[in-house]
Every structure is written in C-alpha cells, then in structure tokens.
Enzyme design. Structure first.
Site, PDB file in Angstrom:
ATOM      1  CG  ASP A  49      -9.648   3.510  -0.120  1.00 50.28           C
ATOM      2  OD1 ASP A  49      -9.981   2.551   0.599  1.00 50.28           O
ATOM      3  OD2 ASP A  49      -8.503   3.633  -0.606  1.00 50.28           O
ATOM      4  CE1 TYR A 105      -1.518   2.793  -0.035  1.00 50.94           C
ATOM      5  CE2 TYR A 105      -2.172   2.694  -2.329  1.00 50.94           C
ATOM      6  CZ  TYR A 105      -1.451   2.189  -1.275  1.00 50.94           C
ATOM      7  OH  TYR A 105      -0.653   1.088  -1.451  1.00 50.94           O
ATOM      8  NE  ARG A 133      -9.635 -11.259 -20.696  1.00 51.67           N
ATOM      9  CZ  ARG A 133     -10.441 -11.137 -21.763  1.00 51.67           C
ATOM     10  NH1 ARG A 133     -11.511 -10.369 -21.710  1.00 51.67           N
ATOM     11  NH2 ARG A 133     -10.167 -11.790 -22.875  1.00 51.67           N
ATOM     12  CE  LYS A 176      -3.340  -2.947   1.941  1.00 49.30           C
ATOM     13  NZ  LYS A 176      -3.671  -1.605   1.511  1.00 49.30           N
TER      14      LYS A 176
HETATM   15  C1  LIG Z   1      -3.499  -0.807   0.431  1.00 47.62           C
HETATM   16  C2  LIG Z   1      -4.427   0.304   0.108  1.00 47.62           C
HETATM   17  C3  LIG Z   1      -4.773   0.587  -1.223  1.00 47.62           C
HETATM   18  C4  LIG Z   1      -4.180  -0.153  -2.400  1.00 47.62           C
HETATM   19  O1  LIG Z   1      -4.585  -1.480  -2.457  1.00 47.62           O
HETATM   20  P1  LIG Z   1      -3.670  -2.678  -3.108  1.00 47.62           P
HETATM   21  O2  LIG Z   1      -4.477  -3.897  -2.809  1.00 47.62           O
HETATM   22  O3  LIG Z   1      -2.349  -2.624  -2.411  1.00 47.62           O
HETATM   23  O4  LIG Z   1      -3.557  -2.382  -4.553  1.00 47.62           O
HETATM   24  C5  LIG Z   1      -5.678   1.614  -1.439  1.00 47.62           C
HETATM   25  N1  LIG Z   1      -6.218   2.318  -0.420  1.00 47.62           N
HETATM   26  C6  LIG Z   1      -5.897   2.069   0.861  1.00 47.62           C
HETATM   27  C7  LIG Z   1      -6.517   2.889   1.933  1.00 47.62           C
HETATM   28  C8  LIG Z   1      -4.997   1.057   1.176  1.00 47.62           C
HETATM   29  O5  LIG Z   1      -4.678   0.823   2.457  1.00 47.62           O
END
Ligand SMILES: *Cc1c(COP(=O)(O)O)cnc(C)c1O
Length: 380
Positions: free
Chosen positions: A176, A104, A52, A201
């Site tokens: 982000d 988001y 952890r 992603k």
């Molecule tokens: C998918 C996504 C998230 C969230 O991420 P997870 O890995 O699904 O928790 C946050 N911001 C954007 C722009 C995303 O496409």
C-alpha cells in the site's frame, strides 16, 4: 524524432494527454456514456462496449498509472478499499495472509469481519521485525501485505527484504503506497508484485474524488494478474468517468504538490522536534526515527508529508491543541492540498493501538511560515 522522456514530471503530462484528433482538444473530455455503439459488422469502433468493462476515462487513467509507475498494467477502482477487496477476493478459502500489526484499520476490519467467513486466515505482525515475519509464514501463506510508512505511527518496512522473503515462500508481496506515491517510493522496482493506492489521497490531491488503484509488476504471476482483471470486471467496483477524469488530472500536478508537501512537512517535523510541548514526533526523515537510515534509502527524495505527534497526557490534551488550530482543518483523510489534522484514536476501532494523545497531521501546500505560526499558537 524526440527520444522518450525519462523524467517523472514529463511522463506524467505526456501519459495523461488526450488523443482526440476530431477536436484537437488539449484537455481531456469526460465520457459519461455507459454503453457504446456497435457497427453493422458487429465490431466496436474504439473497442468500448460497456463502461463496467472499460470506459475511455478509466482506460486513460489506467494506462497513465501504469506508465508513471513502470508497471505492466493498472486497474482503477471506486475506492482504495475496493482495490484491497479485489486482492483479497483473488485468494482462496484456506489461504493465509500476513498484514502489519498497525495496518490501515479498515484492512484489519475487512479481514476480521468479512474474509474470516470466507475462511481466509490472517496474522498481524510487526513488519519491522523480520524474524517475526519469518515465524508467521505458514505453508498456506499466499500474501504479505506492506504499508510503509505505516498509519499512524510511521513505522518503515524494508520492502525489498520482505518481498524477497515472500517470494522465497511462494507468496505474493503487495505494498500500500498511498502515503508515498511513486514520486517518493517505487515498490515495484524493489520487487513487490503490485502496488495499491487509495487515489482518494495524494493522487487526486484535492479531497474531491473517492477512488483506488492497483498497478501490477510484469513479474507477478500471470494467473494472479488475470484474476484481478476478472474481479474488477465482474464485481464492478470501478470509478465513475468523472472520478477517473479527476485522478487523471491529479497526476499532472502530483509531483509538484507532493514535493511542496514534503518540504513543508520536513520543516514542521523539525519544529515539533525542538518544541517543549511535543512529547514525541513520528516522522521517518528525523535522525532519531528508529528506521531513519532505511527510510532515507528507500525514499531518497523525502519520506512523505504525514506526521504524527504526541502531546500531553491523553485525549483531552490532544483535543485542546486541535481546537486551537486555525489553518489545519480537523477531518479524517489526507493527501489534499489543504492541511488536515486528526485525533486518530477516536476514528479507529476498539482494537486500535494508537495512543490517546496522538495527533495525525496531513501537511498541505500552504506557506510553511503560516503553518508553523498556527502550531506555535496552538502549542503555547
Ligand atoms: C485512505 C486509505 C485507504 C483506504 O482508501 P479509500 O479510498 O478510503 O477506500 C487505504 N490505505 C491507506 C494507507 C489509506 O490512507
């Protein structure tokens, strides 16, 4: 001695190589061990104690993320949302956060449903309207959150201007950068205190690892950086060794994949723009996008591989087009090598402002001629 490589592709390979003198392994090993042996003198051979706190796979991923982003350090998480929650947990009751009006949708939900009970206030603002941001800043504003391009309308925020605005008001600015990755956009160089990723992603790129990350600017406040490390350690929302290994591997091909996806998306967006059955195309690299000039300045190598289009009069029209596609799998998420398509409104919550006839497209690495033929058929 060779000079330090300056190019992204080279640094991405070098930063993810194993340092395994024992076996000479060229590929990375996976260390699922949760615990590490203590020597008789009380020390730990490589500094690892308990997974952890730190794990060899996570450490390699974190150092690679920091290297390619030119950040001070990075923290890896079990999901993008875990990274976002860590940032929000670093704030105090009574603080105020500014988020995009089209953030988001689960960021909106997290603030509205979880952090409101912590008395963390938030305001949603159109981030393309700098006067609206200024008007939303309060004495207790601690954070301005940017998502650019936004989801699913691909609005583009001027990161440098908003970061300067945040700092002039003693607030943090975090971006982000999930949709762009450091291949296309470098928020730390534009003044952001940190970048956040859903590495689920593009970083992972194969739709098989749920994970997230934060990369910190050396200029971010020391107390904030220390607090993030502490929360990561104590809250334990860390990726497994296998997930860390998958994302580390993804970094090696990140630029190749993203550039192919961008090239396909650009051609597909131009195809949509001239197609009679498409009422609107949301893609920052098209000349008629409202922030086209800013977009190409902020993302000089391409504006990403996400496109939204609007077709027909409503939900049924959009669903009918989706049903005809054969190469675009209807599924949520994005950034993988395979092309995906989604009726976004039905995935988001009741507060979503997404139009009913909007189709969100994540363009993959398949051949553009096949992708275009698929849409030609679906729209006919
Ligand atoms: C998918 C996504 C998230 C969230 O991420 P997870 O890995 O699904 O928790 C946050 N911001 C954007 C722009 C995303 O496409």
């Amino acid at each position: 001695m060779m000079t330090k490589p300056t190019q992204f592709e080279t640094r991405a390979i070098q930063a993810t190589e194993p340092h395994d003198d024992e076996t000479g392994s060229v590929a990375n090993a996976i260390y699922p061990s949760t615990t590490f042996k203590r020597e008789t003198d009380g020390t730990f051979k490589s500094g690892y104690i308990y997974s952890r706190k730190a794990n060899p796979n996570r450490s390699l991923l974190e150092s690679a993320l920091a290297t390619i982003e030119e950040g001070e350090f990075a923290l890896a998480f079990a999901s993008g949302m875990a990274a976002i929650n860590t940032v929000l947990q670093s704030l105090k009751p009574g603080d105020h956060v500014i988020v995009p009006d089209d953030a988001y949708y689960e960021v909106r939900r997290t603030l509205g449903e979880l952090f409101s009970t912590w008395h963390l206030a938030h305001t949603q603002v159109d981030m393309t309207d700098h006067e609206a941001i200024k008007a939303a800043i309060k004495p207790n504003t601690q954070l301005i959150w940017i998502e650019s391009p936004s989801n699913p309308l691909l609005k583009v925020t001027d990161i440098k201007t908003v970061a300067d605005l945040a700092h002039a008001n003693d607030a943090l600015c975090i971006v982000d950068n999930t949709w762009c990755t450091p291949v296309l956009q470098r928020p730390l160089a534009l003044g952001a205190d940190a970048v956040m990723y859903s590495t689920t992603k593009y970083y992972g790129g194969h739709s098989d690892s749920l994970s997230g990350a934060l990369v910190l600017n050396p200029a971010a406040p020391e107390s904030f950086k220390a607090q993030l490390k502490n929360i990561q350690n104590l809250s334990g929302a860390v990726p497994s060794a296998f997930d860390a290994w998958l994302i580390t591997r993804g970094i090696k091909t990140l630029k190749l994949r993203v550039m192919q996806q961008v090239s396909n998306a650009q051609k597909l967006a131009e195809f949509f723009a001239q197609h009679d059955a498409v009422d609107a195309v949301h893609f920052p690299d098209l000349a008629n996008h409202p922030q086209h000039e800013l977009a190409t300045r902020q993302m000089p190598d391409g504006c990403g591989a996400m496109i939204s289009i609007q077709v027909g009069s409503g939900r049924e029209a959009a669903m009918a087009v989706i049903a005809k596609l054969q190469l675009f799998t209807p599924a949520t998420s994005l950034g993988g090598v395979e092309s995906l398509v989604e009726h976004r409104k039905s995935v988001e919550d009741a507060l979503s402002q997404t139009p009913e006839n909007l189709i969100r497209i994540s363009v993959g690495i398949e051949h553009i001629d096949d992708l275009m033929a698929d849409w030609q058929n679906a729209l006919s």
